[in-house]
Design an enzyme around this catalytic site. Structure first.
Site: not given
Ligand code: BES
Ligand code: MN
Ligand code: ZN
Length: 488
Positions: A270, A345
């Site tokens: 991230k 997921r």
């Molecule tokens: N835990 C995150 C989602 C999230 C984002 C929760 C912001 C709370 C606040 C999840 O694991 C994630 O990183 N999702 C990605 C998916 C993408 C790679 C398809 C996202 O939402 O960017």
């Molecule tokens: Mn994630």
């Protein structure tokens, strides 16, 4: 803090503070409130006129009462009487509680009109609003500032509602557990401490607990979950807690929570706009699941409930899954990992396969699954996906009385096309557009025929601004709605 019903007349109430709720068309005072106004020589009318108080939902005015039976008078607006909702009561009670704390009231009376609500629901909502608003997390402060504690609250006119008050306090104890789990950072809440917390719940409430260690998960073929876990120095824990009522259960259900105690993104780290430090909240689904378990343990309904989470961290190391790796989940399906940050997921895939084998009547999962859901619905509303209308409607009804907002989203199966892989059965991420929907469609590949619903709670588990009974920080989202759904 003691909350109790009281049959006292408003004119006889004595204490540090008295709070009165008024509808916006009720400012021509009548009944008890008019009597009190008379006893106070017209002070209430004067304050209403002076402050141009209109009884609007969320408005409030406080005044000092000289030489009376109480020192502070707090008026709160409840909006239009015919539009009164339980959550307006919760919010009004929160405003009252925070005002009373600021005004140093140790003993407080609250008088809110019933409107179209049942007295028991009113008593429960007031108690919830007060308890939730006064919650303070001092665990990480070296000096515990406990100033302004309210000792007793009298719910005027709500005598005989002890059971409702107790119900509220039991639910709040679950919400507080959730808030503590979600707010605590990843050096305090780890897969190991989550397993210990589940052990405590099992012991306190006589629940059955199974913890699957990494080897157990390997034997079950949970390649998706273990793939996510493999870069962490902390072992993964697959937690399965069961509440069983004493008699024959009226129904058997399961709640599954995403339990990422930290989500760095993995090798798709991230970076940029995403605030990586907030990813301590990525076990918000599991937090709600075990907070609900605590509330259910306290409330003891006639329903069997399974509480499940595949808990791990998503980290980076030489052992991390590479983008492009192919994992095999416990139902035999293969997944090409085109983004290691779509890890929730993967953990849920194996958790759902495991859960469906338990033979429950319905499965609800809660997950901080996608940023896309936050973009779609904002921070106050969770997304709901379900192929089953009855289950979806049951959850929507539970959400309404809980004051925890849900919005049903489409389970658009054609979006699976963007997750097709030339090598494996699927990829773990699809198109950026509609990302919360494709995430739900991905999960659907791991549930065969049990009625199932998915709640994307990425928005509402955390609040950046104080709002009603939620302060800045973890909200405990999901517990009230889950409890209502289980009890329905
Ligand atoms: N835990 C995150 C989602 C999230 C984002 C929760 C912001 C709370 C606040 C999840 O694991 C994630 O990183 N999702 C990605 C998916 C993408 C790679 C398809 C996202 O939402 O960017
Ligand atoms: Mn994630
Ligand atoms: Zn995540």
């Amino acid at each position: 803090m003691k909350v109790q019903g009281s049959a006292i007349e408003l004119t006889d109430f004595s204490g540090d503070g008295l709070a009165i709720g008024l509808f916006d068309n009720q400012l021509e005072l009548s009944g008890d409130i008019a009597n009190l106004d008379g006893a106070l020589s017209g002070l209430i009318k004067e304050v209403i006129a002076d402050a141009e108080f209109k009884g609007k939902l969320g408005s409030t005015v406080t005044t000092r009462v000289a030489g009376g039976r109480f020192k502070k008078l707090i008026l709160v607006g409840l909006g239009k009487a015919d539009q009164l909702k339980l959550d307006h009561i919760r919010r009004a009670a929160a405003t009252i509680a925070k005002t009373a704390r600021r005004e140093k009231c140790k003993t407080l009376g609250i008088s809110l009109p019933t409107g179209n609500l049942e007295a028991s629901n009113l008593a429960q909502a007031i108690t919830e609003g007060v308890e939730l608003a006064l919650y303070k997390d001092l665990r990480f402060k070296s000096e515990k500032d406990e100033n302004g504690k309210i000792d007793t609250i009298a719910l005027i006119g709500l005598v005989g509602q002890e059971a409702a008050i107790e119900t509220a306090q039991k639910i709040c104890s679950g919400i507080f557990l959730t808030r503590e789990l979600v707010a605590a950072p990843a050096n305090y809440v780890t897969p190991i401490t989550m397993a210990e917390m589940a052990q405590d719940l099992a012991k306190t409430y006589g629940m059955e607990l199974t913890i699957l260690e990494q080897e157990d998960c390997e034997k079950l073929g949970m390649g998706a979950f273990l793939g996510v876990a493999q870069a962490s120095d902390i072992p993964p824990k697959f937690i399965h807690l069961v509440y069983k009522p004493t008699g024959t259960p009226r129904k058997k259900v399961a709640i599954v929570g995403k339990g990422l105690t930290f989500d760095s993104g993995g090798l798709n780290l991230k970076v940029g706009a995403a605030s990586i430090e907030m990813m301590k909240t990525d076990m918000g689904g599991a937090g709600a699941t075990f907070g609900a378990a605590k509330a259910i343990g306290e409330l003891k309904p006639d329903v069997e409930v399974h509480f499940i989470s595949a808990v791990t961290e998503n980290m980076v190391s030489g052992k991390a899954i590479h983008p492009g790796d192919i994992l095999t989940a416990s139902n035999g399906k293969t997944i090409e990992i085109n983004n290691t940050d779509a890890e929730g997921r993967l953990t849920l895939a194996d958790a759902l396969v495991y859960t469906e084998k338990l033979g429950v009547e319905a499965i609800v999962d809660l997950a901080t699954l996608t940023g896309a859901c936050v973009i779609a619905l904002g921070n106050d509303i969770a997304g709901l996906w379900s192929p089953n209308d009855d289950l979806a409607n049951g959850l929507l009804a539970a959400s309404e009385t809980a004051g925890e907002k849900l919005w049903r989203m489409p389970m658009e199966e054609s979006y699976f096309d963007s997750m097709k892989s030339p090598l494996a059965d699927m990829k773990n991420t699809g198109a950026r557009a509609g990302g919360a929907i494709s995430a739900a469609v991905f999960l659907k590949q791991f549930v065969k025929d049990t009625p199932w619903a998915h709640l994307d709670v990425a928005g509402p588990v955390w609040a950046d601004k104080e709002n009603g009974y939620n302060g800045v920080g973890a909200t405990g989202y999901g517990v009230r709605l889950l409890v209502n759904w289980v009890m329905s």
